[in-house]
Design an enzyme around this catalytic site. Structure first.
Site: not given
Lengths: 83, 760
Positions: B55, B58, B105-107, B128, B325-326, B555
C-alpha cells in the site's frame, strides 16, 4: 415491566468524537476536574414476564450480533432489571 | 514497558523478530539489516514493515506506473505544476489559479466497517488535497458493491453511503458525481474510491518536504490513539477469508468537525506563511510523515516521541509510530514563525506539539525519552523500498472468454418481435446498474457552497472555481470492470475515453487525468498481467489524447479467497471551462428541438449491459476505441458550447441509446418522438444494436430549430457523422417508431423504483 438492559460503549482504544466534544464543552464551562468523557448507549428490551435464563442468553447474543457493532463497540453489560 | 533501543539492537544482535507477522518477506528483512548494519529495533521494524507494505511502497506496481511519467510530450506537461509522486497532482487552469485532484481507495476498511471505512476514506483524500496548499472544493466517489439481492450487500451499501454523506456533508463539501455499480465479483470486496478536488492560487502551492535544518517538526490536530494500528499494512496487504469479516482489527474512526477546523486552520497557516512544508497523516501515520518529509527535503530529522499528544497513555512507541488516528497533520515550521503558528492554532483550538527539528544529516533519529529507538536513513524508509518485477502471465481463461462472444453464443435478439424488444428496453433501464441512482446521490449534499454547476444525474460534475469570472472545472470518473475482464488494455482506454467524453459533453476542455487502479493479488501472475495491460493501455491512451496523468493510487489484494475482482481501473478526467454559465446541460428542456446522434453505431454488444441483464453473459471483446475521433468529438462539443448551439448533450455508454434516451426524457419530463430505422440502415445494424450497442464516440445532442443548419454544418466541417433521429415534444410520452410508446410516468416508475425497492 421487566426489562433486559444492554449497555454498549465505543471500544476503549477508538476515538469517540461525541465524548470528545462533550468533554471540551464541559471544560469550557468550568468543569476542569473531568479529564475525559466517553458516550455509549443504553438499550432496554421489554418483556411481559421476568426473562428466563435462556432469554437472557438470547439477549446477550442479540446484543453482540445485532445491537452493537463489534468492530467499533463493546457490549459492557447485559442484565435483568425489575421495576 | 521494555524499550528496544538502538544500543540494545547491537547488544542483542541475534534476537528473533516478528518480521513475517508484520508482512515482511525474509529478503526484505535481510535488506533492512544490510541498510542498518545491524538488526532493526522493534520501532524501526514497525516503520519499515508498514512503509514497505504494498500500500505504501507500490513495490509491485512501480515499474508499470513509470509509464505515466514517460509517455508524455512537452506539450502535455505545459499545464502541470506538480506531477506524479506528490500527495496530489496540480494543474494550471488559467487566471493564476490551479486545481489539484486525486482519487484514493478505501476498499478493505469499507468492507470491515462500511460507515467509518468510507467516512475516513473521504477524510483522507481531503487531507491529501489540503496538503498541496489548496482549499478542498468538492468530492466524488466511485462505488462497487456485490450483487444487489445478496443479504450482505445492504449492510455495505447503507454503511458506505451513510459514511460518505456523513463526512462530506459535515465538511460542507459538495459531492458532485461518481458511479455506483453492483456485481457479484465485488461481494466480499467492495470498492470505495473517493476523489477530492481543491483550488489554489499558483503562489500558494505547498510541498511535503523538510529542507531547512533547524526548522521545527510540529504534529497538530487530533491526538494520537490506537486507531487502525498497522491498519494499512495489515488490511491492504492481506486478503479476506472467504467466510466473511472474521478479522476485526481496530479500524479508524473519523471526526469531520475536527477535520473542518483543521482545514480552516491549515489554510490560515499557509496564508500567514508560517509553514515551509506540510504532510498529512494517513496510512502509516508518523512513520510515513517523518520519513517522507525528511527524504523529500534531502535532510534528516530528530524527533522526541514522548512529545506526541496521546489519547491513550498506554501506547508503546511502536504503536505511536504506526497509529492511523485521523485528522492529524505534520508541519515544518521555521523557528521564527513558531509564535505566529501558535497564535493561529490556539485560535482554532487545535492542539499541537513540537516533536523535534530538521537536521543537516541524512538520518531520521527518533527518541523515547533518553533512549534512541530509531536511527535510519530516511530515504530507505520512504522511497527506496523494494521494487518487484513480479511474474506476468496471460490467464488461461482469457482466450476462451474472448471467443465466447455474443455472436458465437448465438444469444437471442428480439429484433422482429417488437414486444420483446420493448420489454428488454424497460428491463435494462430498470436494472440496478442502469436505474436512477438518486436514492444514493440524494443522500449527498450536491450543492452546498453554491458553486456546483453540474452534478448527478449529469455525466460530469462541474464546479465554479472563480466567482468573479465563472472559471470552473468539470470532472468525470469512470470504470468498467466487465470490459477490463475481457481486455484490460482496451478496458482502461474505454474508461479513459468515457471520462474524457463525459467532460467534453459538459462543454469543458479535458486537460488532466487521475486514476485509482483496483486489482486482485499482485502475487498472482494473471492479475499482474491485467495490471500491466491496463496501465499500458491507460498510458498509451493519455499520450494519444495529449492529457497527462497527474497522480493516482493502486489498490491490490482486492479478492475473496483466490477469486480476484474484475480489474477495475477507475479513470478520472478533469476539464476546464472558461465560464460555467456556458456549460452544456444534460436532459431535454424545450419542445421542438431536433435530436441528433453523433458518431457511428456498430454491432458491439460483447460485455454490454444488454448481454448481462438479458442473457447473464460475459464474453467476447469490448467495444473498439478511436481516441483520435474522441478528440475531434470533444473539440466539436467545445466549439458548439462556445457558440451556444447545443441545448443539451448526453454521452452514450453503458446500455447505449436506450439509456441516453431514458435519461434525456426523464430529466425534465420532456417527451420525444424517435426513429431508429435510418440509423439501422446507415450503420448496417439491427434494432438490438441500435438501442443497446455500447459503441464509443457517440453523443446524443438536442439542438434548437434556429441553430440547426449551423450545427449540422459544424459537424460536417469536422467530419463527424451526424444523424437526426428524433424531435422533442411535450406529449408526456417517449415514442420510438415501429417499436413502442411509453408514458413518461410509467417509464419513470420503472427507472426510479429499483434501488428504493432493494435498499429502501
Amino acid at each position: 415491566m421487566p426489562k433486559i438492559i444492554v449497555q454498549v460503549m465505543p471500544k476503549q482504544d477508538l476515538l469517540d468524537p461525541q465524548g470528545k466534544a462533550v468533554a471540551r464543552a464541559l471544560e469550557r464551562s468550568g468543569h476542569k476536574a473531568i479529564s475525559a468523557v466517553r458516550i455509549g448507549k443504553r438499550i432496554e428490551l421489554h418483556y411481559a414476564t421476568t426473562p428466563t435464563d435462556s432469554q437472557l442468553q438470547e439477549a446477550r447474543k442479540i446484543a453482540e450480533s445485532f445491537l452493537s457493532n463489534g468492530v467499533i463497540e463493546d457490549v459492557v453489560e447485559v442484565s435483568i432489571e425489575q421495576d | 514497558m521494555i524499550i528496544d533501543t538502538v544500543d540494545q539492537s547491537k547488544i542483542e544482535a541475534g534476537k528473533e523478530q516478528p518480521w513475517a507477522a508484520l508482512g515482511l518477506k525474509e529478503d526484505e528483512y535481510n535488506s533492512i539489516k544490510e541498510i542498518l548494519g545491524r538488526r532493526p529495533t522493534s520501532s524501526e521494524l514497525a516503520m519499515y514493515s508498514v512503509m514497505w507494505s504494498e500500500h505504501c511502497s507500490y513495490k509491485s506496481s512501480k515499474i508499470y506506473l513509470r509509464q505515466f511519467g514517460e509517455k508524455v510530450t512537452p506539450e502535455m506537461k505545459k499545464r502541470l505544476l506538480v506531477g506524479m509522486g506528490e500527495n496530489a497532482g496540480v494543474v494550471d487552469i488559467g487566471e493564476g489559479l490551479a486545481v489539484t485532484f486525486k482519487v484514493e481507495s478505501h476498499n478493505h476498511p469499507s468492507y470491515i466497517e462500511p460507515f467509518q471505512g468510507a467516512a475516513t476514506g473521504v477524510g483522507g483524500i481531503v487531507r491529501d488535497i489540503l496538503t498541496m496548499g489548496a482549499r478542498p472544493i468538492a468530492v466524488m466517489d466511485q462505488l462497487r458493491f456485490g450483487a444487489p439481492e445478496h443479504p450482505d450487500t445492504a449492510r455495505v451499501v447503507h454503511g458506505v453511503v451513510d459514511g460518505i454523506s456523513f463526512y462530506g456533508n459535515c465538511l460542507g463539501l459538495p459531492n458532485i458525481g461518481g458511479e455506483t455499480v453492483f456485481d457479484k465479483v465485488y461481494q466480499g470486496n467492495p470498492l470505495v474510491n473517493a476523489l477530492s478536488i481543491g483550488a489554489l492560487k499558483h503562489g500558494d502551492l505547498k510541498l511535503a518536504k523538510a529542507d531547512k535544518a533547524g526548522d521545527l517538526v510540529i504534529l497538530f490536530g487530533a491526538r494520537t490513539g490506537a486507531d487502525g494500528i498497522g491498519g494499512v499494512s495489515v488490511l491492504a496487504s492481506e486478503t479476506f477469508d472467504a467466510d466473511g469479516p472474521s478479522r476485526r482489527p481496530a479500524v479508524q474512526v473519523g471526526d469531520p468537525f475536527a477535520e473542518k477546523v483543521l482545514i480552516e486552520c491549515c489554510l490560515e497557516l499557509f496564508a500567514a506563511g508560517c509553514v515551509s512544508g506540510i504532510q498529512d497523516l494517513g496510512g502509516a501515520g508518523i512513520s510515513c510523515a517523518t520519513s517522507e518529509l525528511a527524504s523529500n527535503g534531502g535532510k534528516g530529522m530528530k524527533v522526541q516521541l514522548k512529545k506526541v499528544l496521546l489519547r491513550d497513555e498506554s501506547l508503546t512507541p511502536e504503536e505511536i509510530l504506526m497509529s492511523e488516528s485521523q485528522e492529524r497533520m505534520m508541519a515544518i515550521v521555521p523557528k521564527r514563525h513558531l509564535r505566529a503558528f501558535k497564535k493561529i492554532v490556539d485560535r482554532h483550538e487545535v492542539e499541537y506539539s513540537v516533536l523535534g527539528k530538521v537536521i543537516n544529516k541524512d538520518r531520521l533519529l527518533i527518541y523515547w525519552g533518553e533512549q534512541e529507538i530509531v536511527n535510519v536513513p530516511p530515504r530507505t524508509v520512504a522511497h527506496d523500498g523494494p521494487v518487484y518485477e513480479r511474474p506476468v502471465r496471460k490467464p488461461k481463461w482469457q482466450a476462451p472468454l474472448n471467443a465466447a462472444s455474443v455472436q458465437a453464443q448465438g444469444l437471442y435478439r428480439a429484433n422482429d418481435n417488437t414486444t420483446d424488444l420493448a420489454a428488454q428496453f424497460v428491463q435494462i433501464i430498470s436494472s440496478p446498474n442502469q436505474a436512477d441512482k438518486s436514492y444514493i446521490t440524494g443522500q449527498f449534499d450536491r450543492y452546498v457552497g453554491g458553486n456546483t454547476a453540474l452534478a448527478y444525474p449529469d455525466g460530469a460534475g462541474m464546479i465554479r472555481v472563480s466567482e468573479e469570472t465563472g472559471l470552473g472545472v468539470a470532472l468525470s470518473t469512470d470504470a468498467n470492470g466487465r470490459y477490463c475482464q475481457l481486455d484490460p488494455y482496451q478496458g482502461a482506454r474505454l474508461a479513459l475515453a468515457e471520462a474524457y467524453r463525459n467532460v467534453a459533453t459538459s462543454g469543458a476542455k479535458p486537460i488532466a487525468v487521475t486514476n485509482c487502479l483496483n486489482f486482485g493479488s499482485p502475487e498472482n501472475s494473471g492479475v499482474m498481467w491485467q495490471f500491466k495491460q491496463a496501465t499500458t493501455g491507460l498510458a498509451d491512451g493519455c499520450l494519444e489524447l495529449g492529457i497527462p496523468v497527474t497522480g493516482g493510487n493502486v489498490s491490490f489484494y482486492n479478492q475473496t479467497g483466490d477469486v480476484a475482482i474484475f480489474p477495475t481501473p477507475v479513470v478520472g478526467v478533469l476539464g476546464v471551462i472558461d465560464d460555467v454559465a456556458r456549460r452544456i446541460p444534460s436532459g431535454w428542456q424545450d419542445e421542438g428541438n431536433n435530436i441528433y446522434l453523433l458518431g457511428i453505431t456498430k454491432d458491439e454488444l460483447d460485455g454490454s449491459v444488454w448481454s448481462e441483464v438479458i442473457h447473464d453473459h460475459l464474453g467476447g471483446r469490448p467495444p473498439a476505441v478511436d481516441l483520435e475521433f474522441e478528440k475531434r468529438l470533444a473539440e466539436l462539443l467545445h466549439g458548439a458550447s462556445l457558440q451556444g448551439l447545443v441545448a443539451s448533450a448526453t454521452d452514450l455508454s453503458e446500455a447505449g441509446l436506450a439509456q441516453a434516451l431514458t435519461e434525456s426524457v426523464l430529466r425534465f419530463n420532456m417527451g420525444a418522438r424517435v426513429w431508429i430505422s435510418e440509423l439501422c440502415e446507415r450503420d448496417g445494424i439491427d434494432k438490438t444494436s441500435a438501442l443497446f450497442s455500447e459503441s464509443t464516440g457517440r453523443i446524443l445532442v438536442s439542438v434548437g430549430r434556429e441553430d440547426d443548419v449551423k450545427f449540422v454544418g459544424l459537424c460536417d466541417a469536422r467530419n463527424i457523422p451526424v444523424l437526426r433521429i428524433g424531435v422533442t415534444d411535450n406529449t408526456g410520452e417517449l415514442e420510438i417508431q415501429d417499436l413502442a410508446t411509453w408514458k413518461l410516468d410509467e417509464l419513470r416508475t420503472s427507472w426510479v423504483a429499483t434501488l428504493p425497492e432493494l435498499f429502501g
